[in-house]
Design a protein around this motif. Structure first.
Motif, short mmCIF file in Angstrom:
data_model
loop_
_atom_site.label_atom_id
_atom_site.label_comp_id
_atom_site.label_asym_id
_atom_site.label_seq_id
_atom_site.Cartn_x
_atom_site.Cartn_y
_atom_site.Cartn_z
N PRO A 141 -23.13 -50.62 63.95
CA PRO A 141 -22.71 -50.03 65.23
C PRO A 141 -21.20 -50.15 65.44
N LEU A 142 -20.46 -50.42 64.36
CA LEU A 142 -19.00 -50.56 64.35
C LEU A 142 -18.51 -51.70 65.23
N ALA A 143 -19.27 -52.80 65.30
CA ALA A 143 -18.83 -53.96 66.07
C ALA A 143 -17.66 -54.63 65.36
N ALA B 57 -25.53 -45.71 58.21
CA ALA B 57 -26.16 -46.17 59.46
C ALA B 57 -25.26 -45.88 60.65
N ALA B 58 -23.95 -46.07 60.48
CA ALA B 58 -23.01 -45.85 61.59
C ALA B 58 -22.96 -44.37 61.97
N ILE B 59 -22.87 -43.49 60.96
CA ILE B 59 -22.85 -42.04 61.27
C ILE B 59 -24.14 -41.66 61.98
N GLY B 60 -25.26 -42.21 61.52
CA GLY B 60 -26.55 -41.95 62.16
C GLY B 60 -26.55 -42.39 63.62
N LEU B 61 -26.10 -43.63 63.86
CA LEU B 61 -26.12 -44.18 65.22
C LEU B 61 -25.20 -43.39 66.16
N LEU B 72 -25.88 -46.80 72.41
CA LEU B 72 -25.49 -48.07 71.78
C LEU B 72 -25.66 -49.24 72.74
N SER B 73 -25.53 -48.97 74.04
CA SER B 73 -25.67 -50.04 75.03
C SER B 73 -27.10 -50.59 75.07
N ASN B 74 -28.06 -49.83 74.49
CA ASN B 74 -29.44 -50.34 74.42
C ASN B 74 -29.74 -51.02 73.10
N LEU B 75 -28.73 -51.08 72.22
CA LEU B 75 -28.93 -51.72 70.91
C LEU B 75 -28.15 -53.02 70.87
N PHE B 76 -28.54 -53.90 69.92
CA PHE B 76 -27.82 -55.16 69.80
C PHE B 76 -26.51 -54.94 69.05
N VAL B 77 -25.41 -55.12 69.76
CA VAL B 77 -24.08 -55.03 69.15
C VAL B 77 -23.43 -56.41 69.37
N PRO B 78 -23.16 -57.16 68.28
CA PRO B 78 -22.64 -58.52 68.47
C PRO B 78 -21.25 -58.54 69.09
N THR B 152 -16.38 -53.01 70.05
CA THR B 152 -16.48 -52.15 68.85
C THR B 152 -15.10 -51.73 68.36
N LEU B 153 -15.06 -51.27 67.11
CA LEU B 153 -13.79 -50.81 66.51
C LEU B 153 -13.18 -49.65 67.30
#
Lengths: 169, 203
Positions: A141-143, B57-61, B72-78, B152-153
């Motif tokens: 997710p590009l974190a 995976a990133a392009i997909g997401l 993305l706000s509903n997914l786990f992003v560290p 995120t980046l």
């Protein structure tokens, strides 16, 4: 009968399938793949039996000790093991052996594997994830955390890889 | 359907883990020599597999998010815990250089017959206990959050998601081109330059 091992997948093909699997994991579960969530849960259970002090109420492993092992990441890791077993048997690559640095004795190989695991286990707790749980699943997710982990991972790996070069060549 | 499905049951774990294990083994990640060869720039498989997986995976997401399928706000992003994340990466990197595995590949290796991988897994347990024992001393340092939640980046670099994805793809294509075809040991200049360039482009 042909008993030679089948060739490995092209790295881009393997990476593409892994990426799709990771994407599916996010869509199904809401998070990525992991490994050390399972090893930590198991460590807490074992350690708690031997030395209850390590899982005292306010300790790091305390919460893991209280929870059941019936968690998603444990089942995922069991799937990983079955998948690797199936793939290595199907690809005729399964071979019982003590791998590691080619010229080292068995004791040295086992010692290095244990020492390497120790660093890895400690690191995965500090980062809240390993190369899979943080490096791969964090970066998808590009974190920023995922990429920071990967920079530390490759930088330290390359540095210590140069030091241990003689062993592995 | 609403994504994520929130299916975290036994079957979900087994099936998704199975795919993971099949790919790891078929990519050759069960061989410790292959992973340590990457660290000496003799074999770029580890980098290519990981980077391709991340980009796919990133392009997909990000595409699914743009289409309104998943947020993305509903997914786990560290989030970033600077010292913890960095020290952790360093620890797992040292573990790979010394022991030949990372946690995931040690499991794939054990189940392709490598007994030494079992000792690596025992080591992981010991390292986990060491962390547990040191936690009262280091917990507040390693788990001090840096920056916003789920940083995120694209947020860090003030770039749109597609631009970051294009940048990462450019890194993969460049490395792939420089290390193409027969894997002869890379020239010294290249082997010193590549990871640095990647690190600079990523940060």
């Amino acid at each position: 009968m042909n008993n030679t091992a089948k060739p490995l997948w092209n790295p881009y093909v393997a990476g593409g399938i892994l990426g799709l699997g990771l994407l599916a994991t996010f869509l199904v579960t809401g998070h990525g793949l992991g490994v050390t969530g399972a090893t930590t849960a198991l460590t807490a259970k074992v350690s708690g039996q031997i030395a209850p002090g390590t899982v005292a109420p306010h300790s790091y492993l305390g919460t893991y000790f209280k929870h059941s092992l019936n968690i998603w990441v444990v089942w995922e890791v069991i799937g990983l093991m079955l998948g690797a077993l199936g793939a290595s048997l199907y690809g005729r690559r399964f071979k019982l052996k003590i791998d590691g640095p080619p010229h080292a004795s068995v004791m040295v190989r086992i010692g290095l594997a244990t020492l390497g695991g120790l660093f890895s286990g400690f690191g995965a707790r500090a980062a809240m994830g390993c190369a899979s749980g943080m490096g791969l699943s964090g970066s998808a997710p590009l974190a920023v955390a995922g990429f920071l982990f990967l920079i530390g991972f490759f930088a330290a790996g390359v540095l210590f890889g140069q030091i241990s070069k003689g062993l592995w060549s | 359907m609403n994504f994520p499905l929130g299916n975290t049951g036994i079957l979900s774990g087994l099936v998704l883990g199975l795919i993971f294990g099949v790919v790891l083994e078929n990519a050759g990640f069960g061989t410790p020599c292959k992973t340590t060869a990457q660290l000496q720039f003799k074999d770029w498989t580890v980098f290519k597999v990981m980077f391709t997986a991340i980009i796919v995976a990133a392009i997909g997401l990000y595409t699914l998010q743009a289409l309104g399928v998943v947020a993305l706000s509903n997914l786990f992003v560290p989030s970033v815990y600077f010292w913890g994340t960095l020290i952790g990466g360093v620890g797992v990197g040292i573990g790979m250089a010394v022991g030949g595995y990372c946690p995931g590949t040690s499991m794939a290796s054990l189940f392709s017959g490598r007994i030494d991988a079992l000792f690596f897994l025992v080591g992981i347990g010991l390292g986990t206990i060491v962390f547990d024992l040191l936690y009262p001393l280091i917990g507040h340092i390693v788990y001090a959050q840096t920056g916003p939640d789920a940083w995120t980046l694209p947020q860090l670099l003030h770039l749109p998601g597609w631009a970051v994805l294009a940048l990462l793809t450019a890194v993969l294509v460049s490395v792939g081109y420089l290390t193409r075809a027969k894997q002869s040991p890379a020239s010294p200049s290249r082997s010193v330059e590549s990871p640095l360039t990647i690190a600079i482009k990523q940060s």
